[in-house]
Design a protein around this motif. Structure first.
Motif, PDB file in Angstrom:
ATOM      1  N   SER A 115      44.207  33.240  35.567  1.00  0.00           N
ATOM      2  CA  SER A 115      42.918  32.410  35.360  1.00  0.00           C
ATOM      3  C   SER A 115      43.397  31.190  34.105  1.00  0.00           C
ATOM      4  O   SER A 115      44.371  31.204  33.594  1.00  0.00           O
ATOM      5  N   SER A 116      42.085  30.494  34.618  1.00  0.00           N
ATOM      6  CA  SER A 116      42.368  29.214  33.780  1.00  0.00           C
ATOM      7  C   SER A 116      42.400  29.862  31.897  1.00  0.00           C
ATOM      8  O   SER A 116      42.949  28.755  30.759  1.00  0.00           O
ATOM      9  N   LEU A 117      41.898  30.757  32.112  1.00  0.00           N
ATOM     10  CA  LEU A 117      41.307  31.210  30.196  1.00  0.00           C
ATOM     11  C   LEU A 117      43.033  31.517  29.734  1.00  0.00           C
ATOM     12  O   LEU A 117      43.017  31.598  28.996  1.00  0.00           O
ATOM     13  N   MET A 118      44.123  31.678  30.376  1.00  0.00           N
ATOM     14  CA  MET A 118      45.602  32.123  29.853  1.00  0.00           C
ATOM     15  C   MET A 118      45.719  30.816  29.102  1.00  0.00           C
ATOM     16  O   MET A 118      46.180  30.917  27.892  1.00  0.00           O
TER      17      MET A 118
ATOM     18  N   THR B  75      37.588  27.681  38.914  1.00  0.00           N
ATOM     19  CA  THR B  75      38.956  26.840  39.276  1.00  0.00           C
ATOM     20  C   THR B  75      37.850  25.847  40.008  1.00  0.00           C
ATOM     21  O   THR B  75      38.854  24.403  40.861  1.00  0.00           O
ATOM     22  N   ASN B  76      37.101  25.321  40.273  1.00  0.00           N
ATOM     23  CA  ASN B  76      36.173  24.206  41.036  1.00  0.00           C
ATOM     24  C   ASN B  76      36.335  23.503  40.324  1.00  0.00           C
ATOM     25  O   ASN B  76      35.615  22.315  40.069  1.00  0.00           O
TER      26      ASN B  76
ATOM     27  N   TYR C  26      41.874  21.142  28.982  1.00  0.00           N
ATOM     28  CA  TYR C  26      42.481  21.798  30.040  1.00  0.00           C
ATOM     29  C   TYR C  26      41.759  22.773  31.037  1.00  0.00           C
ATOM     30  O   TYR C  26      40.702  22.938  31.174  1.00  0.00           O
ATOM     31  N   ASP C  27      42.599  22.815  32.679  1.00  0.00           N
ATOM     32  CA  ASP C  27      41.925  23.055  34.202  1.00  0.00           C
ATOM     33  C   ASP C  27      42.878  24.351  34.139  1.00  0.00           C
ATOM     34  O   ASP C  27      44.101  24.448  33.958  1.00  0.00           O
ATOM     35  N   ILE C  28      42.374  24.681  35.747  1.00  0.00           N
ATOM     36  CA  ILE C  28      43.410  25.867  35.837  1.00  0.00           C
ATOM     37  C   ILE C  28      44.544  24.990  37.014  1.00  0.00           C
ATOM     38  O   ILE C  28      45.708  24.845  37.123  1.00  0.00           O
TER      39      ILE C  28
END
Length: 247
Positions: free
Chosen positions: A108-111, A204-205, A222-224
């Motif tokens: 996940s991008s949340l990391m 992720t979209n 910041y993103d995926i």
């Protein structure tokens, strides 16, 4: 080439990343994680049948752990070197997938939330823009080490993004409206939480709209895409020139 022995044992080669995909039919425009042309390196996609955006975002992803493990193992058997997923809500599966698989896993991008927090000055913190704030819980944040009080804003009240991805599963999308939904959520996040110093896009979209979010808020975004390119860079370190005579 005499004396050189090539060894096999896998079905594919030169593909560093396997992406576990949700089963969906909405458009995946350039920049979307599910559009293979988004990536500057080869990727192998695998759809987890039955794991729709509605079931993962509005339901409990942990109910889908076994299908995701099976799909990830298929990708690893094919020859990928690492695994990611195409929904930020699969952060809930990060500990279990990392424990079950024998390659690096980044769900996940949340990391990125704790990483981004470490870069910001005192009194500033990362905030999250998500497809659905109502179902993004403290459990999702805890699974990736993000602070429980991280500010979150969703796109549920927008005209297009949430509707296409979650509510209607539409096969068409007004890209300008979708971008506006994401940008407005980011603006609302910053208005409500003035201490936000950077934004992490959960969905992720959302990478197609990251530049518009940065322009609208004046903040790093910041993103995926940013996370996965970092992730793969560790598996494929750049080889620098050793021709020091050119210095």
């Amino acid at each position: 080439m005499a004396g050189m022995i090539a060894r096999g044992g896998r079905a594919i080669y030169g593909v560093p990343l396997g992406i576990l995909m949700l089963e969906a039919r909405f458009p995946r425009i350039p920049g979307d994680m599910g559009n293979a042309e988004t990536w500057p390196f080869p990727v192998q996609l695998c759809v987890v049948e039955g794991a729709t955006p509605e079931r993962i975002v509005l339901g409990d992803p942990r109910e889908w752990l076994k299908p995701f493990i099976r799909a990830a193992r298929r990708l690893i058997d094919l020859g990928v070197s690492a695994i990611t997923t195409n929904c930020g809500f699969l952060a809930l599966l990060q500990p279990q997938l990392a424990a079950a698989l024998n390659v690096p896993v980044a769900t996940s991008s949340l990391m990125q939330v704790p990483w981004v927090n470490a870069t910001l000055p005192p009194g500033r913190r990362a905030g999250i823009v998500t497809v659905c704030a109502a179902t993004l819980t403290q459990a999702h944040l805890a699974a990736v080490g993000a602070p429980a009080d991280t500010p979150v804003m969703g796109t549920e009240d927008g005209a297009e993004f949430f509707r296409v991805l979650i509510k209607a599963e539409s096969e068409t999308m007004d890209v300008a409206l979708a971008e506006r939904d994401v940008v407005e959520a980011a603006r609302a996040l910053v208005r409500r939480h003035p201490d936000v110093g950077a934004i992490v896009l959960e969905c992720t979209n959302m990478p197609p709209y990251a530049a518009a979010v940065a322009a609208a808020t004046g903040l790093p975004v910041y993103d995926i895409y940013s996370m996965v390119t970092w992730f793969v860079a560790g598996m494929r370190p750049r080889v620098f020139s050793s021709d020091y005579s050119r210095l």
